[in-house]
Write a protein that holds these residues in place. Sequence first.
Motif, PDB file in Angstrom:
ATOM      1  N   ALA A 199      -8.237  -2.762   4.015  1.00 44.28           N
ATOM      2  CA  ALA A 199      -9.504  -2.300   4.599  1.00 44.28           C
ATOM      3  C   ALA A 199      -9.773  -3.033   5.903  1.00 44.28           C
TER       4      ALA A 199
ATOM      5  N   LEU B 147      -6.434  -4.556  -1.463  1.00 46.94           N
ATOM      6  CA  LEU B 147      -7.299  -3.457  -0.998  1.00 46.94           C
ATOM      7  C   LEU B 147      -8.210  -3.947   0.128  1.00 46.94           C
TER       8      LEU B 147
ATOM      9  N   LEU C 185     -12.381   2.205   1.778  1.00 42.84           N
ATOM     10  CA  LEU C 185     -11.464   1.287   1.119  1.00 42.84           C
ATOM     11  C   LEU C 185     -12.147  -0.043   0.804  1.00 42.84           C
TER      12      LEU C 185
ATOM     13  N   SER D 237       0.815  -1.223   0.000  1.00 41.91           N
ATOM     14  CA  SER D 237       0.000   0.000   0.000  1.00 41.91           C
ATOM     15  C   SER D 237       0.846   1.269   0.000  1.00 41.91           C
TER      16      SER D 237
END
Length: 620
Positions: free
Chosen positions: A591, A587, A548, A495
């Motif tokens: 999250a 992702l 997210l 990330s």
Amino acid sequence: MARTVSKSAGKPASPKTSSKTAADTASKTGKAKTGKAKADAPTKTKASATKAVAPKKAGRSSGKRFPAGVIIARQAVSAVVDQVAADIRAGETPHTIPDLGLRLISLPHSVEFLFELLVTEGQATPRDDDRCSALLLILGAALGQLRMAMESQVGGAAEIAMALLGNLLTAAEEGDLPPDLIFGLAQQFTAARLPIPDEVRDLIVSATREPMEGRPIPGPDEMATRFAEAAESLDHDPFLIHEQLAEQFAILPNEARIVAVGVMAEATVPAIREAALGWLLDPNPDVARAVAERLAAAAERGLVSAETAQRLIWMRPWLPGPVEAAVGSAIAACRARGIVLPPVEAAAPARSVRFVASGIDGSGAQSVFAMIDEMGWHSLVALLMKHGHGLRETVLQEDIAPAESDLFLQAMAQGMDCFAASPGFVQELIAHGLATGLASGEPPPFELLRFLDLSGLPAVAPARLAPAAIVAQLLEGLPEERRSQAATAAALAASKTWPKTYRFPDGWFEADEASAELVQSLSGAKVRDAAVLEQIIAPRRAQWGEKLAWIAKAAQGGRAALGRAPARNGRKAAAAASSADETWIDLALVARAFLDETPIAEIPLAAWIAQRTVVVHRGR
């Protein structure tokens, strides 16, 4: 996605005629009462700082001395107004109005100056109606951006909006603006979904009605005739009719809105009757319930078509309890008369439909685009979702040539992350938006019906999807090694590169006054970053985790092939998307880290949000 010019946009109607129908309707119901704000005041948004009380009068600013920077800003504003007025005069409506609103509110005293220009133009002899229309359009765009800023709790946004409302109040009291411009500016507030206090609304109605004193009050037949003329001028499109009249009617007292929409519900023109359905979504439940009751009466008289009855069925779950019950009576009346209702399930569209979902910016805005290909011609219908608030608006562009469609899609890919979305994703997003809006008192746009119809989607009922459920849904069925602690650690490390490969991180920061005060109170980059991370981002981590999670869900379909420009770091788009097939998993894992007990300092994306917050507020 900011509000853009819809199908109805062409040369704006002259301000001199924009308030005619509404002013007549106000006269029909008598003088509005003044006094304390009542339960029938416009519904406030959750985060709106605009209170339903009359603002203090804002004094005129003419004669003030401004620093050089403000003078330059005023020159820039004047140039923008000149350009928009020239476009209107040429019969063109600029498609950059929302962008202009965003840029103008960042200039010092720009909204105040726009109001001054409106006063000057309104008092000029002869008056330039095209320039007045341009000023109203630009002020409307600025108000739309201010509302978005207020929902994000951006410092100063509420004060600017309240100052303009104060100027409007002064103009209504002292006659600084002609009645049609007073009404036109009030319409811009309602179009931006900014509440107008009862006291100000009463003054506006009085000011716009005063020039009509002594004229006969129009009866229902005359009102119906005027509505029929409006339908003719708008190609009998119920959504355009509702869009045009809703901004006028929103200024009226609730009793006047009920009278006007009641006439529409029993009109002989089918498009007018269908447009009346839009007021079932009126923010005021008393108005919505009264409209439902009038529709039920119209159904008993056979004035509701099978198509309209079907729309009532689709809309019924979107409505609060009392309104839903009244709509149920209207549907029952249709069935009692033997009206044949089409099946609730939508038939498969005869045309090709492709969905694209955007990422989510820091304010929670996410767009869904339905690109419709029919016989070589393209149409585009877009829906804006504001996470935390609900569904906002739709935009329709029809009959787009293939080459023009390609250029639009390429331009869209330049400015936002675009993901190929499935019909199922779009349905779940709409259901979530409906539930969010129903809980916060923000009804969906009437044009949602058109979005569903054009895109071939079936009826959608409200259903909130919790962020943890989204993550669980995404990770379910994956091999253990792709959702393990090691996989999460790898996703967190990856990330760090997202600001280079995605566009959404640029808009991820906290814009509220508390963040600004904390940043300004500290010195030293590391001290500021750490403080914002622990004191601002950590308490709000669930909100960022939800955003997210929805991005991960959208990304599950992969990057949309829209002629994407080179990636943010200069690499080719293909290189940026080389591992796109599984980026949605990363992702989702990040999250999950936001949503669970992972220490905030171990989430690089959280550190990025903190750093962006510092940069934004240090740059003020």
